[in-house]
Motif scaffolding. Sequence first.
Motif, PDB file in Angstrom:
ATOM      1  N   THR A  30       2.382  31.754  62.725  1.00 44.82           N
ATOM      2  CA  THR A  30       2.689  32.641  61.603  1.00 44.82           C
ATOM      3  C   THR A  30       1.655  33.744  61.422  1.00 44.82           C
ATOM      4  O   THR A  30       1.998  34.860  61.021  1.00 44.82           O
ATOM      5  N   HIS A  31       0.398  33.473  61.748  1.00 39.63           N
ATOM      6  CA  HIS A  31      -0.600  34.533  61.554  1.00 39.63           C
ATOM      7  C   HIS A  31      -0.388  35.691  62.530  1.00 39.63           C
ATOM      8  O   HIS A  31      -0.770  36.825  62.230  1.00 39.63           O
ATOM      9  N   VAL A  50       2.629  36.934  63.421  1.00 40.18           N
ATOM     10  CA  VAL A  50       3.683  37.801  62.905  1.00 40.18           C
ATOM     11  C   VAL A  50       3.336  38.387  61.537  1.00 40.18           C
ATOM     12  O   VAL A  50       3.850  39.438  61.164  1.00 40.18           O
ATOM     13  N   GLU A  51       2.453  37.722  60.811  1.00 43.24           N
ATOM     14  CA  GLU A  51       2.037  38.239  59.500  1.00 43.24           C
ATOM     15  C   GLU A  51       0.917  39.268  59.607  1.00 43.24           C
ATOM     16  O   GLU A  51       0.590  39.938  58.621  1.00 43.24           O
ATOM     17  N   VAL A  72      -2.299  38.659  60.086  1.00 45.02           N
ATOM     18  CA  VAL A  72      -3.524  38.230  59.429  1.00 45.02           C
ATOM     19  C   VAL A  72      -4.448  37.563  60.442  1.00 45.02           C
ATOM     20  O   VAL A  72      -4.036  37.195  61.545  1.00 45.02           O
ATOM     21  N   SER A  81      -2.639  28.335  60.155  1.00 41.19           N
ATOM     22  CA  SER A  81      -1.265  28.794  60.307  1.00 41.19           C
ATOM     23  C   SER A  81      -0.467  27.781  61.115  1.00 41.19           C
ATOM     24  O   SER A  81      -1.027  26.890  61.762  1.00 41.19           O
ATOM     25  N   THR A  92       5.715  29.491  64.474  1.00 42.85           N
ATOM     26  CA  THR A  92       6.995  30.041  64.049  1.00 42.85           C
ATOM     27  C   THR A  92       8.112  29.261  64.741  1.00 42.85           C
ATOM     28  O   THR A  92       7.854  28.424  65.624  1.00 42.85           O
ATOM     29  N   PRO A 121      -5.647  40.247  55.976  1.00 44.13           N
ATOM     30  CA  PRO A 121      -5.073  41.190  56.936  1.00 44.13           C
ATOM     31  C   PRO A 121      -6.073  41.554  58.038  1.00 44.13           C
ATOM     32  O   PRO A 121      -7.275  41.705  57.768  1.00 44.13           O
TER      33      PRO A 121
END
Length: 213
Positions: free
Chosen positions: A13-14, A16-17, A19, A26, A29, A96
Motif C-alpha cells: 500500500t505504501h 501506491v499511496e 508514502v 504497510s 495490495t 508522503p
Amino acid sequence: MRTLYVVTHPEATHHVEGVVGGWHDSQLTAAGVRAAVTIARALRAQIPDGAEVELFSSDLRRTLRTAEEVAELFGVKPVLDRRLREKSYGEAEGRPQAWLDRRFVPPPALGERMDHDEGVRGAETKAVWAQRVYAAVDEILRNPCEHQIIVTHGGSLTCVVASWIKMPTESAGYAAFRAPSGSITTLREDDFFHNREVVSLGDARHLGSAPAG
C-alpha cells in the motif's frame, strides 16, 4: 551446494499511496497478494520436491503476507526476524515521499557514508541498518540447509547480497543492488571451493513485468 533465494516483497500500500515505507507497516495490495502467489509458485518450480527448505522473513505485514504464500506451498513455517526489515526512516515513515525528499541529506561522494546523518530524526544510519541485516544473514547461514528462502525488502536486498559476498560493512556505503518489487534473487555456494555466486539478481520474469521499488 547451498542456494539462497532472496525475495523482495511485491506491491504494498505504501507504493501506491506514495508514502515512505521503512518500518511503516504497510500491507500488500490485491495485486501484491496475487504476485505473492506467483512468487511462491516460481520458487516451488525451482526447488526439488522433497528437498529440505527453510524460510525466513521480515516481520512486517507486507513481507509476512508474502512469506505465508511461500510457506503454504512448501509446508514450512516462516521464521520471523525483525533484523530483515527495511531501513528505518524514523519520523518520515508513513509520511508522503515528498516530505522526506525535502529534508533528506544525501551522503557525500567522498568521506563518511555509513554513519552519515540523513537529516531525519530517528532514521537509522546505513551502518546500523547493514549491521543488523548482516547479523541476520550470518545466523541463517549457520544452518546447513541446502535451500533457504529470505523474504525481505527492496532496500535490504543490498545488505543481504553484500553480506553474502562478504563485503566489509565499511565498503557497503557504496553498494547498491537494485531489484524490482516481487523479484527473486538467487545466490549459490558450491561445496568444493565454497565460492559464493550471484546467480541472478532481481529476476521478475515470473511476474511478467514489475515496477522497481
